[in-house]
Design an enzyme around this catalytic site. Structure first.
Site, PDB file in Angstrom:
ATOM      1  N   GLY A 149       0.813  -1.210   0.000  1.00  0.00           N
ATOM      2  CA  GLY A 149       0.000   0.000   0.000  1.00  0.00           C
ATOM      3  C   GLY A 149       0.845   1.256   0.000  1.00  0.00           C
ATOM      4  N   ASN A 150       0.190   2.397   0.191  1.00  0.00           N
ATOM      5  CA  ASN A 150       0.920   3.667   0.282  1.00  0.00           C
ATOM      6  C   ASN A 150       0.235   4.572   1.300  1.00  0.00           C
ATOM      7  OD1 ASN A 150      -0.992   5.600  -1.156  1.00  0.00           O
ATOM      8  ND2 ASN A 150      -0.757   3.978  -2.680  1.00  0.00           N
ATOM      9  N   ARG A 151       0.806   5.738   1.535  1.00  0.00           N
ATOM     10  CA  ARG A 151       0.379   6.587   2.640  1.00  0.00           C
ATOM     11  C   ARG A 151      -0.694   7.613   2.300  1.00  0.00           C
ATOM     12  NH1 ARG A 151       3.712   5.877   6.937  1.00  0.00           N
ATOM     13  NH2 ARG A 151       5.771   4.997   6.495  1.00  0.00           N
TER      14      ARG A 151
END
Ligand code: CTP
Ligand code: CA
Length: 232
Positions: free
Chosen positions: A33-35
């Site tokens: 995932g990412n932020r």
């Protein structure tokens, strides 16, 4: 926060906004995932509704309440986000890709949870995801003249750049075939998930517009001002 005093200059316009960050499954319990918090995309959706638009918000893994008046489609992976954006953009006037889309996904998704053993773990092989923004730009370029709304009139991308912001941004704008590219200057203490943002909006065939640090709704309104000009 009540959104008052905005022009209704997007009345009758169909707008698609993607927001949040995609998750690429590794196995049934894990993902890459990412932020991205989704705050900028949600601010875009809220302000577009306030300016009279009919908004479809494609939200990837966002922990925020649905904005009133928008149609929300929730997705997880880049593949799902692509399906939802392309489906909604068929008769849209504007598409804004504010979502952080994973560039790569695991080449294979394990059907069962990966178990740890005494051996070292297997590496996870990655493969490229399709570039949705570039695909939208390509579709428009290839559409016959007067395609009658078969592809959006205005396409907006986002980009986070740490260095050579203008040069990298201009190259990305041209490569993706979009009309506006909102370039976030990262690495100036601007954290993910904060309510404020600062950006340079690159305009195809025009001068860049600087948006100073302020609420994400201000940046959203600056984008809609430029979009409204291009729609007129
Ligand atoms: N984007 C997309 N599909 C992808 C990757 C990105 O539609 N598979 C969109 C993003 O939503 C954003 C824009 O493209 O609007 C720019 O994303 P960015 O990550 O900055 O650009 P990339 O072309 O992926 O280049 P890089 O990550 O190498 O800087
Ligand atoms: Ca990328």
């Amino acid at each position: 926060r009540v959104l008052r005093g905005r022009p209704r200059d997007l009345a009758g316009r169909k707008i698609v906004v993607s927001a949040g960050g995609t998750r690429e499954p590794i196995d049934p319990v894990r993902y890459i995932g990412n932020r991205s918090s989704g705050l900028q995309g949600y601010a875009l959706a809220r302000t577009a509704v306030a300016r009279g638009a009919e908004v479809t918000l494609v939200a990837a893994n966002v922990a925020l309440p649905d904005p009133a008046g928008a149609t929300v489609v929730r997705v997880e992976s880049a593949a799902q986000l692509r399906e939802a954006v392309l489906a909604a953009s068929g008769d849209a006037d504007v598409v804004v890709m504010a979502a952080a889309v994973a560039d790569f996904r695991p080449a294979a998704r394990h059907e069962a949870k990966i178990k740890k053993t005494d051996a070292e773990p297997e590496p996870i092989r990655l493969t490229k995801n399709p570039d949705i923004l570039a695909e939208l730009g390509e579709r428009r370029r290839e559409a016959p003249d007067g395609a009658g709304g078969a592809c959006p009139h205005v396409i907006v991308g986002f980009a986070a750049e740490t260095h050579d912001v203008l040069a990298n941004g201009q190259a990305k704008l041209a490569r993706k075939g979009c009309d506006l590219l909102v370039v976030n200057r990262v690495g100036e203490g601007l954290a993910f998930g904060t309510p404020d943002n600062a950006a340079t909006v690159l305009v195809a065939g025009g001068e860049p517009v600087e948006v100073p640090l302020g609420p994400k709704e201000d940046l959203a309104d600056a984008v809609w001002d430029l979009v409204a000009t291009r729609l007129a």
